[in-house]
Design a protein around this motif. Structure first.
Motif, short mmCIF file in Angstrom:
data_model
loop_
_atom_site.label_atom_id
_atom_site.label_comp_id
_atom_site.label_asym_id
_atom_site.label_seq_id
_atom_site.Cartn_x
_atom_site.Cartn_y
_atom_site.Cartn_z
N VAL A 24 47.45 50.64 39.69
CA VAL A 24 47.13 49.25 40.04
C VAL A 24 46.09 49.28 41.14
O VAL A 24 45.99 50.24 41.90
CB VAL A 24 48.39 48.48 40.50
CG1 VAL A 24 49.39 48.35 39.36
CG2 VAL A 24 49.04 49.16 41.70
N ALA A 25 45.31 48.22 41.22
CA ALA A 25 44.27 48.15 42.24
C ALA A 25 44.89 48.11 43.63
O ALA A 25 45.90 47.44 43.86
CB ALA A 25 43.39 46.93 42.00
N GLY A 26 44.28 48.85 44.53
CA GLY A 26 44.77 48.88 45.90
C GLY A 26 43.65 49.20 46.87
O GLY A 26 42.50 49.39 46.46
N GLU A 27 43.97 49.25 48.15
CA GLU A 27 43.02 49.59 49.19
C GLU A 27 43.08 51.09 49.47
O GLU A 27 44.16 51.61 49.75
CB GLU A 27 43.31 48.80 50.46
CG GLU A 27 43.13 47.30 50.32
CD GLU A 27 41.66 46.93 50.11
OE1 GLU A 27 40.78 47.71 50.57
OE2 GLU A 27 41.40 45.89 49.49
N ALA A 82 38.20 51.89 36.35
CA ALA A 82 39.02 50.81 36.88
C ALA A 82 40.35 51.40 37.38
O ALA A 82 40.33 52.24 38.26
CB ALA A 82 39.23 49.71 35.85
N THR A 83 41.47 51.00 36.80
CA THR A 83 42.76 51.54 37.23
C THR A 83 43.35 52.51 36.21
O THR A 83 44.54 52.85 36.29
CB THR A 83 43.77 50.41 37.49
OG1 THR A 83 43.91 49.61 36.31
CG2 THR A 83 43.30 49.53 38.66
N GLY A 129 40.76 53.88 45.07
CA GLY A 129 41.47 52.63 45.30
C GLY A 129 42.47 52.29 44.22
O GLY A 129 42.71 51.12 43.93
N VAL A 130 43.06 53.32 43.61
CA VAL A 130 44.07 53.12 42.56
C VAL A 130 45.44 53.51 43.12
O VAL A 130 45.66 54.67 43.48
CB VAL A 130 43.75 53.95 41.30
CG1 VAL A 130 44.83 53.73 40.24
CG2 VAL A 130 42.38 53.59 40.75
#
Length: 311
Positions: free
Chosen positions: A203-206, A105-106, A127-128
């Motif tokens: 944190v989640a990102g693109e 995940a993150t 994507g972190v």
């Protein structure tokens, strides 16, 4: 792979170490040249260089090492100047077993030997967000933990959850972010602790947006810093409320040279080895810069690069 040294300036300790540590699995090398392992590409040898197989191997080694024997941790060699006389005692370097990076995940777990830039790239691809600043920091995670490395408005303290390390007696510890005692370019953890791994929170990102941010950092770094040269990164810490490079520039030190050692024309808080500079040349140049800055501004610059060994 470690290269066999051409000379043996120190007494060989390897035989006694192997006798005291029959179950040691890591590599021991006597009188190991260190210049090639540092970004400056100069300096002397280590009396003993040890590369452990894993954290347990490192713990075993330190438990059985004479407490009077000096120990130095060598990371990626980016913020380090090894003096020409070399290092008496033991130098410990974390190799491939400590370079793993896992992402869930993150949450990101990285070995202390992993390169900062590799961690930033791995996070971006997953994507972190939140670790892009590491793209602009040369060195390894272990060194970043020790000095609370930072760039482009962020520091290790902003994303670290916890880390592990082995103390001089071989005891394994876990440190929370609060335990680290972070301040500007400093960690309050005992200097004898060798960090082995760390867990970070992003944190989640693109992925595309994060990669674009990292590309911007890379381009900015290329424009403003002497990348792809024999340098040790930022030479001096920024004094409170001041910028070291501005003080150095105002003192007329941009481009100043001693032999093949030179203050960078591009960014004057960087020293460069143009090929044949000795560690003594680089340190003398740094001290000349400090003297001129003190004379012109009244500010005493503090070395950020760690200088170790004997002249």
């Amino acid at each position: 792979m470690l290269q066999k040294p051409h000379s043996a300036p120190f007494a060989d300790l390897i035989t006694n170490l192997r006798e005291a540590m029959p179950d040691l699995r890591g590599a021991l090398l006597a009188n190991a040249p260190l210049g090639a392992l540092t970004w400056f590409r100069t300096g002397g040898a280590a009396q003993v260089l040890f590369e452990p197989q894993d954290e347990a191997d490192l713990s075993y080694f330190l438990q059985r090492l004479d407490p009077a024997r000096s120990v130095l941790f060598l990371g990626a060699g980016s913020n380090l100047l090894v003096r020409d006389g070399g290092i008496e005692g033991v130098v410990i370097r974390l190799g491939r077993p400590f370079e793993t990076i896992t992402i869930e995940a993150t949450s990101i777990k990285a070995g202390a030997g992993a390169r900062d830039m590799k961690l930033a790239l791995s996070a971006a691809r997953a994507g972190v967000a939140g670790l892009s600043f590491l793209r602009g920091i040369p060195g390894s995670i272990g060194g970043a933990l020790r000095m609370n490395a930072g760039a482009y408005g962020a520091e290790i303290k902003d994303c670290l959850v916890s880390c592990r390390g082995v103390d001089r007696g071989g005891r394994i510890h876990t440190f929370s972010n609060a335990d680290m005692g972070f301040s500007y370019r400093h960690s309050g953890v005992d200097q004898g602790v060798i960090f082995t791994e760390a867990t970070f929170a992003g944190v989640a990102g693109e992925a595309e947006a994060i990669m674009a941010q990292m590309n911007d950092i890379s381009q900015q770094r290329t424009k403003t810093q002497p990348v792809n040269t024999r340098t040790g990164g930022s030479t001096f810490k920024n004094p409170p409320g001041r910028k070291a490079w501005e003080l150095i520039d105002a003192a007329g030190c941009r481009g100043l040279a001693i032999g093949d050692a030179q203050v960078s024309e591009l960014h004057c808080n960087f020293l460069i080895n143009h090929g044949s500079a000795s560690a003594a040349d680089l340190e003398a140049l740094g001290e000349e810069v400090r003297a001129r800055v003190l004379k012109t501004s009244g500010v005493t610059l503090e070395w950020e690069i760690l200088r170790v060994g004997t002249a």
